[in-house]
Design an enzyme around this catalytic site. Sequence first.
Site, mmCIF file in Angstrom:
data_model
loop_
_atom_site.group_PDB
_atom_site.id
_atom_site.type_symbol
_atom_site.label_atom_id
_atom_site.label_comp_id
_atom_site.label_asym_id
_atom_site.label_seq_id
_atom_site.Cartn_x
_atom_site.Cartn_y
_atom_site.Cartn_z
ATOM 1 N N ASP A 45 46.686 96.878 19.530
ATOM 2 C CA ASP A 45 46.175 96.024 18.464
ATOM 3 C C ASP A 45 45.128 95.055 18.998
ATOM 4 O OD1 ASP A 45 46.366 93.534 16.480
ATOM 5 O OD2 ASP A 45 47.045 95.290 15.386
ATOM 6 N N HIS A 246 52.749 101.089 13.036
ATOM 7 C CA HIS A 246 51.902 100.236 13.858
ATOM 8 C C HIS A 246 52.457 100.003 15.255
ATOM 9 C CE1 HIS A 246 48.767 97.382 14.629
ATOM 10 N NE2 HIS A 246 49.605 96.387 14.819
#
Length: 274
Positions: A45, A246
Amino acid sequence: PDLRGYGDTEKPLEVEAYDVLTLASDLVALVNALGEEHAILVGHDWGSMLAATASLLRPDMFRALALLSVPFMPRRRIRPAAQFHTLTQERHFYQDYFQPIGRIESEVEADMHRAMLGILYTGSAACREHPEHRRKGFITFEKSTRFVDNLAIPESLPSWLTNEDLETFVDQFSRGGFAGPINWYRNIDRNWTLTAFLDGARIQQPTMFAAGESDGVIRMAKMEYETLEINVPKLWKKTLIRDAGHWLQQEQPHETSQLLIEFLQQPQVISQLS
């Protein structure tokens, strides 16, 4: 390592202390503090975005990259503030929602346990596969609601998240707060200004990319994902991992680790370390 603003690191109060050039400097300082000359970066991320920038700035030190969840995002021609204005006409966009100082911090810190569980679960494949929870999401949300109102809260922990892990996150963020991590977002527009010299730059190091099939970032960064081979000429492989959202390194740790190990064993990666 815990990056600036996270865990037990120092947490400067100034928003400007978290711009991408300062964060990249932290990585260089870490390598030097360890007495090493070079390193391979693995980032997830925001960590992926930081690893990409650091590799462009110091290719002599950062010889190979593994980017998780967020593909390499070349500097766009339109500044983020202008994009936020377009994206938020009808709904909130989470990155824009994070800009006012104190708003998101007060929301999540009011009930840290609920917030951490909701953030982790809502971003996962388990949430996307749930018939009711899949309607929840915090990338965009109704303007009449708050960020925390759009978190899905499971009745029991998903199989990939232990109570011990959750409590570790809750404890760390309870002691350090969310201001430091959120300040990364508050530098998005400033980063664009600071990195004008990187316009058109491509990553030249051996690189791998992996993300969960159910990761909303892949939809957000569809163009960057599809053009990875162009912007990263030495891309080894890009992989979407099944049954992962994610948090692929937590949701599917074995598959993620196997990809990393296979990448590190590639001759083009090994040759960079000699």
